[in-house]
Design an enzyme around this catalytic site. Structure first.
Site, PDB file in Angstrom:
ATOM      1  N   LYS A  69       0.854  -1.186   0.000  1.00  0.00           N
ATOM      2  CA  LYS A  69       0.000   0.000   0.000  1.00  0.00           C
ATOM      3  C   LYS A  69       0.892   1.239   0.000  1.00  0.00           C
ATOM      4  CE  LYS A  69      -3.743  -2.152   2.665  1.00  0.00           C
ATOM      5  NZ  LYS A  69      -4.493  -2.102   3.946  1.00  0.00           N
ATOM      6  N   GLY A 102      -7.370  -3.700   2.084  1.00  0.00           N
ATOM      7  CA  GLY A 102      -8.518  -3.529   2.965  1.00  0.00           C
ATOM      8  C   GLY A 102      -8.056  -3.337   4.396  1.00  0.00           C
ATOM      9  N   ALA A 151      -1.743  -6.753  10.244  1.00  0.00           N
ATOM     10  CA  ALA A 151      -1.084  -8.057  10.381  1.00  0.00           C
ATOM     11  C   ALA A 151      -1.190  -8.610  11.794  1.00  0.00           C
ATOM     12  CB  ALA A 151       0.382  -7.926   9.980  1.00  0.00           C
ATOM     13  N   LYS A 167      -4.797   7.062   2.657  1.00  0.00           N
ATOM     14  CA  LYS A 167      -5.261   6.876   4.049  1.00  0.00           C
ATOM     15  C   LYS A 167      -4.099   6.839   5.028  1.00  0.00           C
ATOM     16  CE  LYS A 167      -4.099   2.344   4.236  1.00  0.00           C
ATOM     17  NZ  LYS A 167      -3.314   1.634   5.261  1.00  0.00           N
ATOM     18  N   ASP A 188     -10.534   1.015   5.407  1.00  0.00           N
ATOM     19  CA  ASP A 188      -9.089   1.018   5.647  1.00  0.00           C
ATOM     20  C   ASP A 188      -8.660   2.276   6.397  1.00  0.00           C
ATOM     21  OD1 ASP A 188      -6.643  -0.175   5.565  1.00  0.00           O
ATOM     22  OD2 ASP A 188      -6.357  -0.019   3.410  1.00  0.00           O
ATOM     23  N   SER A 227      -1.505   0.362  14.174  1.00  0.00           N
ATOM     24  CA  SER A 227      -1.156   1.145  12.989  1.00  0.00           C
ATOM     25  C   SER A 227       0.187   1.841  13.160  1.00  0.00           C
ATOM     26  CB  SER A 227      -2.241   2.191  12.709  1.00  0.00           C
ATOM     27  OG  SER A 227      -1.815   3.099  11.720  1.00  0.00           O
ATOM     28  N   ARG A 228       1.141   1.493  12.305  1.00  0.00           N
ATOM     29  CA  ARG A 228       2.454   2.132  12.384  1.00  0.00           C
ATOM     30  C   ARG A 228       2.391   3.585  11.925  1.00  0.00           C
ATOM     31  NH1 ARG A 228       5.209  -1.960   8.104  1.00  0.00           N
ATOM     32  NH2 ARG A 228       4.009  -3.380   9.417  1.00  0.00           N
ATOM     33  N   ASN A 229       1.476   3.912  10.970  1.00  0.00           N
ATOM     34  CA  ASN A 229       1.324   5.297  10.526  1.00  0.00           C
ATOM     35  C   ASN A 229       0.746   6.160  11.640  1.00  0.00           C
ATOM     36  OD1 ASN A 229       1.950   5.469   7.430  1.00  0.00           O
ATOM     37  ND2 ASN A 229       0.826   3.564   7.702  1.00  0.00           N
ATOM     38  N   GLU A 257       4.546   3.847   5.533  1.00  0.00           N
ATOM     39  CA  GLU A 257       4.241   4.161   4.133  1.00  0.00           C
ATOM     40  C   GLU A 257       3.768   5.594   3.935  1.00  0.00           C
ATOM     41  OE1 GLU A 257       4.900   2.660   1.536  1.00  0.00           O
ATOM     42  OE2 GLU A 257       5.120   0.531   1.968  1.00  0.00           O
TER      43      GLU A 257
END
Length: 330
Positions: free
Chosen positions: A103, A132, A136, A187, A241, A251-253, A278
């Site tokens: 992504k 989607g 992980a 996103k 998402d 969520s790493r973001n 990302e």
């Protein structure tokens, strides 16, 4: 089905296990021989220690092994997709079904994974986007998750659907490849904004709700410009998402944004997260897109100002709060 999974990070290991549970013959590739050897020995997801992978999964650092597989799945970072795809092309395996789980948008070219493989590298096989609300950390522990198989050839989308679908991963299909890829990158930028709201002392839930709602508008602007279908914005690969990436503890973001909100630099925050963020790459591409085509993307521009221009959160907020008054629908 014989399926190769390229990228042995948290999601790569998780998706390989899904395929193995479905009784497919699975290859899991890591570019680093030491990492591959350790994974082969421990059979443990490197980022999710409680999650194991089957002994039947073939772990390797030899990319040439993909010649023995029917389907190739990419779970590498967006900055590594072009290089990995070129190697697959050089191996003569570009006529196989390609499944992109990556992504993001390549910052230098402003291109999506499909653009890179199909247009730039000239891949001959069908390309499917698998995307989607699928962190992980939950997929690896077999917590119920949904995802969408998207391809311009609906029959190939259905083949990938049946390949990956299992009792804890429900797979849907659609054909709007452009929309799914663009929203998958956008996103991540909004999730960074949400994380900043979660930690900055002058922001909170009210600001986060506003940023995500107005951010969905920016996703819509980007999607429409690129020719996406409007229904995709409000589906699993759009709003779905966005919700999970902007709110989840996994969520790493969002975590990256939280660290930025606490005053860490971009480099310090990346080092703290320890995994690919990302949104850091996507924000560059979306900012360039906004500037080149005069798109009204104030949230994207604000996050860019913080990460790339060195503005403080307070200074960047002025870019939004100081804008001229307007109607909500504008």
């Amino acid at each position: 089905m014989k399926v190769a999974v390229l990228g042995a990070g948290s999601f790569g290991c998780s998706i390989a296990q899904v395929l193995s549970s479905n009784n497919h013959e699975v290859m899991l590739w890591d570019f680093n021989p030491e990492n591959a050897a350790k994974l082969d020995q421990t059979r443990s997801n490197p980022f999710i220690p409680d999650a194991k992978i089957d002994d039947t999964i073939f772990v390797t650092s030899d990319l040439a092994e993909v010649k023995n597989y029917d389907m190739i799945t990419y779970v590498v970072p967006s900055f590594a997709l072009r290089q990995t795809g070129q190697k697959i092309k050089d191996l003569g395996c570009d006529d196989k079904i390609q499944v992109i789980c990556t992504k993001g948008i390549e910052a230098e070219s402003m291109k999506t994974g499909l653009n890179i493989l199909e247009e730039d590298l000239g891949f001959r096989g069908d390309i499917v986007i698998l995307s989607g609300p699928t962190h992980a950390e939950e997929l690896a522990l077999k917590k119920f998750t949904t995802i969408v198989s998207t391809c311009s050839n609906i029959e190939t989308a259905k083949l990938v659907q049946s390949t990956f679908n299992c009792d804890y991963l429900r797979v849907y299909t659609q054909t709007d490849v452009t929309g799914v890829e663009i929203l998958g990158g956008a996103k991540n930028v909004l999730a960074i904004a949400a994380g900043i709201c979660d930690s900055h002392p002058e922001l909170g839930d009210n600001a986060k709700a506003a940023l995500l709602t107005r951010g969905l508008r920016e996703m819509t602007i980007i999607g429409k410009f690129e020719g996406a279908q409007e229904s995709t914005f409000y589906g699993l690969t759009g709003m779905g998402d966005l919700i999970v990436t902007a709110t989840s503890q996994h969520s790493r973001n969002r975590k990256f944004g939280e660290l930025i909100g606490k005053g860490l630099t971009k480099e310090e925050a990346i080092a703290e997260v320890k995994m690919t963020v990302e949104g850091v790459y996507s924000v560059k591409a979306l900012y360039q897109l906004a500037e080149k085509h005069n798109l009204d993307l104030p949230i994207v521009k604000t996050i860019y100002a913080v990460l790339e221009e060195g503005k403080t959160i307070d200074e960047a907020l002025g870019l939004i709060s100081g804008r001229g008054l307007k109607a909500e629908q504008d």
